[in-house]
Design an enzyme around this catalytic site. Structure first.
Site, PDB file in Angstrom:
ATOM      1  N   HIS A 205      -5.074  -3.674  -1.946  1.00 21.12           N
ATOM      2  CA  HIS A 205      -5.441  -2.630  -2.576  1.00 21.12           C
ATOM      3  C   HIS A 205      -5.934  -3.325  -3.785  1.00 21.12           C
ATOM      4  O   HIS A 205      -5.670  -3.032  -4.623  1.00 21.12           O
ATOM      5  CB  HIS A 205      -3.644  -2.085  -2.300  1.00 21.12           C
ATOM      6  CG  HIS A 205      -4.516  -1.168  -0.621  1.00 21.12           C
ATOM      7  ND1 HIS A 205      -4.721   0.427  -1.044  1.00 21.12           N
ATOM      8  CD2 HIS A 205      -3.980  -1.562   0.045  1.00 21.12           C
ATOM      9  CE1 HIS A 205      -4.970   0.798  -0.487  1.00 21.12           C
ATOM     10  NE2 HIS A 205      -4.238  -0.356   0.765  1.00 21.12           N
TER      11      HIS A 205
ATOM     12  N   LYS B 223     -12.003  -0.366   0.425  1.00 24.45           N
ATOM     13  CA  LYS B 223     -11.456   0.281  -0.321  1.00 24.45           C
ATOM     14  C   LYS B 223     -12.289   0.134  -0.973  1.00 24.45           C
ATOM     15  O   LYS B 223     -13.307   1.308  -1.689  1.00 24.45           O
ATOM     16  CB  LYS B 223     -10.419  -0.392  -0.471  1.00 24.45           C
ATOM     17  CG  LYS B 223      -9.579  -0.046   0.738  1.00 24.45           C
ATOM     18  CD  LYS B 223      -7.500  -0.921   1.256  1.00 24.45           C
ATOM     19  CE  LYS B 223      -7.224  -0.365   2.244  1.00 24.45           C
ATOM     20  NZ  LYS B 223      -6.361  -1.371   3.215  1.00 24.45           N
TER      21      LYS B 223
ATOM     22  N   SER C   3       0.733  -1.135  -0.170  1.00 30.27           N
ATOM     23  CA  SER C   3      -0.205  -0.152   0.297  1.00 30.27           C
ATOM     24  C   SER C   3       1.012   1.354  -0.322  1.00 30.27           C
ATOM     25  O   SER C   3       0.571   2.355  -0.417  1.00 30.27           O
ATOM     26  CB  SER C   3      -1.114   0.042   1.254  1.00 30.27           C
ATOM     27  OG  SER C   3      -0.467  -0.338   2.295  1.00 30.27           O
TER      28      SER C   3
HETATM   29  C1  LIG Z   1      -6.426  -1.686   4.675  1.00 29.59           C
HETATM   30  C2  LIG Z   1      -5.593  -2.867   4.459  1.00 29.59           C
HETATM   31  C3  LIG Z   1      -6.638  -3.921   5.665  1.00 29.59           C
HETATM   32  C4  LIG Z   1      -7.735  -3.589   6.573  1.00 29.59           C
HETATM   33  O1  LIG Z   1      -8.186  -3.615   5.742  1.00 29.59           O
HETATM   34  P1  LIG Z   1      -9.352  -2.839   6.761  1.00 29.59           P
HETATM   35  O2  LIG Z   1     -11.195  -4.006   5.909  1.00 29.59           O
HETATM   36  O3  LIG Z   1     -10.167  -1.160   6.024  1.00 29.59           O
HETATM   37  O4  LIG Z   1      -9.686  -2.781   7.918  1.00 29.59           O
HETATM   38  C5  LIG Z   1      -5.503  -4.851   5.538  1.00 29.59           C
HETATM   39  N1  LIG Z   1      -4.579  -5.865   4.621  1.00 29.59           N
HETATM   40  C6  LIG Z   1      -4.030  -4.370   3.966  1.00 29.59           C
HETATM   41  C7  LIG Z   1      -2.943  -4.758   3.100  1.00 29.59           C
HETATM   42  C8  LIG Z   1      -4.628  -3.395   3.736  1.00 29.59           C
HETATM   43  O5  LIG Z   1      -4.307  -2.939   2.694  1.00 29.59           O
END
Ligand SMILES: *Cc1c(COP(=O)(O)O)cnc(C)c1O
Length: 394
Positions: A211, A242, A183
Site C-alpha cells: 500500500h 494496487k 491496510s
Molecule cells: C494487497 C496486499 C498483498 C497482496 O497483493 P496482491 O498483488 O493483490 O496479491 C500483499 N501484502 C499486502 C500488505 C497487501 O496489502
C-alpha cells in the site's frame, strides 16, 4: 456414508450469516474507475486499491494490446523453464531503477511474492519476528518457511528489540518482517527505527510495501524512499495490483538476494509467469509514474480533503497517515447496514468486519483515489453525513 460429509459446511455458513460475518461478494460489470457498475448499478467507487486511477488508463490498455499482438496470450511455462519474456526482464530492470535497488524479481502477485521470498531466507533453525497486524500473505509465507515465528506488538520497536535480544541467540539466523502501510488502519511502520534495530542485531529486514508503492515517497517510490533508507532495507516486497493498476508482485533488493530468489523462490519456479499483456501494462504504469508526480499529488490532495471533512462531520477515522480512510463504526451489523444504505445512495463502500479487523472495530474502509473529482468527494461526504445521522453514528 458419503451424504453427510459436508453438512458441517452448511452449519458454518449459516453461523457466519447469523453473526453478520457472511461476506457477500459483489460483481463488477465495468472498468475500474471513480464510477463503476456493481451488480448492474452505476455507483461511486470508494473501495478499490486503484490509488492512482490508472487501471483504465489509455496508455496502459494500449501497451497491453500491443503486447498481445506480439506475444499472444499465455506464457505457456514457468519463468525458470521457458516462460521468461524479454518484457519480464525489462520490467524488472525498470522496477529496480524506480525503487532505487540493485535488482528486482517480478512474480505473479503480491501474495505470491511473500510466499516466494521468506522460505529461501529462513528455515527450521531460524527465527522470524513479525508485526501482530501483518498481512495474511506474510503470515502464510512465514508458516511455509518452518522457522520459529515470534509476534511483536503492532509497530512496537521496543517490543521487537526485546524479543530479538531474548530469542535470536538460540537460532542460526533472524528475519524481521513488517507491512509498510497497514491496510486496515492506514498507519505506517516506523521503518527507520526497525532498520536500526535489525542492523544492530544482524537481523535480515523485510518490508511489504503493497500500500506504499505509488503512494508514499517521492513520486510514489514507496516507503523506503519515504524514510530515505535506500540500500539499507534488505528485502522489499511490492505489488503491481494496487496503485500500479495491473497485477503482479515484486521482490526487490540487493542483486545477491534477488539472484537467490531466482534459484529458490517456489512460486517463481513452479507456477507459470504473468502474461505479456500484464507485464507491458505494468511497464506503462512505471512510465506514467516516472514522467510526472501529478497523479500521486492528486491522490494526496483528495485524501487530505476527504479525511478533514469526515473528521469535521464527527466520524471516527482512526489514525491513518495515508489515503486509506477507516470509518470506524463498532459492531459488524452497523457497518453492514451503513454500507447497504450507502449503496442505496449509489456509493460503493464495503464493510470490513471481524476477523479482518478486531471485534468491536467493524468499519467502512474508504479508499480514496486520484480518479475522484471534487464533485465525487462532495457527493460521498454528503451520503456519509446522511447515513451517519440516520444510524445515529454522528
Ligand atoms: C494487497 C496486499 C498483498 C497482496 O497483493 P496482491 O498483488 O493483490 O496479491 C500483499 N501484502 C499486502 C500488505 C497487501 O496489502
Amino acid at each position: 456414508m458419503t451424504t453427510n460429509k459436508l453438512t458441517w459446511l452448511e452449519n458454518e455458513l449459516q453461523g457466519l450469516k447469523d453473526q453478520g460475518l457472511f461476506n457477500t461478494i459483489r460483481t463488477i460489470g465495468s472498468a475500474q474507475g471513480a464510477w463503476i457498475v456493481v451488480d448492474g448499478k452505476k455507483v461511486l467507487n470508494f473501495c478499490s486499491n486503484n490509488y492512482l486511477g490508472v487501471a483504465d488508463h489509455p496508455r496502459m490498455k494500449a501497451a497491453a494490446q500491443a503486447a498481445i499482438e506480439k506475444y499472444g496470450t499465455g506464457p505457456a511455462a514457468v519463468r525458470s523453464i521457458a516462460g521468461t519474456l524479454d518484457l519480464h526482464v525489462e520490467l524488472e530492470r525498470r522496477l529496480a531503477a524506480f525503487k532505487g535497488v540493485e535488482d528486482a524479481l517480478y512474480v505473479q502477485s503480491g501474495f505470491v511474492a511473500n510466499q516466494a521470498a521468506i522460505a529461501p531466507l529462513v528455515g527450521k533453525e531460524d527465527v522470524i519476528f513479525t508485526d501482530r497486524l501483518n498481512h495474511a500473505s506474510i503470515i502464510d509465507g512465514c508458516r511455509l518457511s518452518s522457522a520459529k515465528i515470534i509476534v511483536y506488538d503492532h509497530c512496537d520497536v521496543a517490543d521487537a528489540e526485546a524479543k530479538i535480544k531474548e530469542q535470536l541467540p538460540q537460532y542460526r539466523r533472524g528475519l524481521l518482517v513488517t507491512d509498510g502501510v497497514f491496510s486496515m488502519d492506514g498507519d505506517v511502520a516506523p521503518l527507520d527505527k526497525i532498520c536500526d534495530v535489525c542492523d544492530r542485531y544482524g537481523v535480515i529486514s523485510m518490508v511489504d510495501d503493497a500500500h506504499g508503492e505509488g503512494v508514499l515517497g517521492r513520486g510514489g517510490r514507496g516507503i523506503v524512499d519515504h524514510f530515505g533508507l535506500h540500500g539499507k532495507f534488505d528485502v522489499e516486497i511490492g505489488t503491481l495490483s494496487k496503485a500500479f493498476g495491473v497485477v503482479g508482485g515484486v521482490i526487490a533488493g540487493k542483486k545477491v538476494l534477488v539472484d537467490w530468489m531466482r534459484q529458490r523462490g517456489r512460486p517463481f519456479l513452479f507456477s507459470s509467469a504473468t502474461t505479456a499483456a500484464d507485464t507491458a501494462a505494468c511497464m506503462a504504469a512505471v512510465d506514467l509514474l516516472e514522467e510526472s508526480t501529478e497523479l500521486v499529488d492528486r491522490l494526496w490532495a483528495n485524501a487530505k480533503l476527504f479525511q478533514t471533512e469526515m473528521a469535521k462531520l464527527g466520524f471516527n477515522t482512526g489514525h491513518s497517515e495515508t489515503p486509506i480512510t477507516p470509518v470506524i463504526l463498532g459492531e459488524n451489523q452497523v457497518a453492514q447496514q451503513f454500507s447497504r444504505k450507502l449503496f442505496e445512495r449509489n456509493i460503493f463502500a464495503m464493510p470490513i468486519v471481524f476477523p479482518t479487523v478486531p471485534k468491536g472495530t467493524a468499519r467502512i474502509r474508504v479508499m480514496i483515489s486520484a480518479s475522484h473529482s471534487a464533485a465525487d468527494l462532495e457527493q460521498g461526504l454528503e451520503a456519509f453525513q446522511q447515513v451517519g445521522k440516520e444510524l445515529g453514528v454522528i
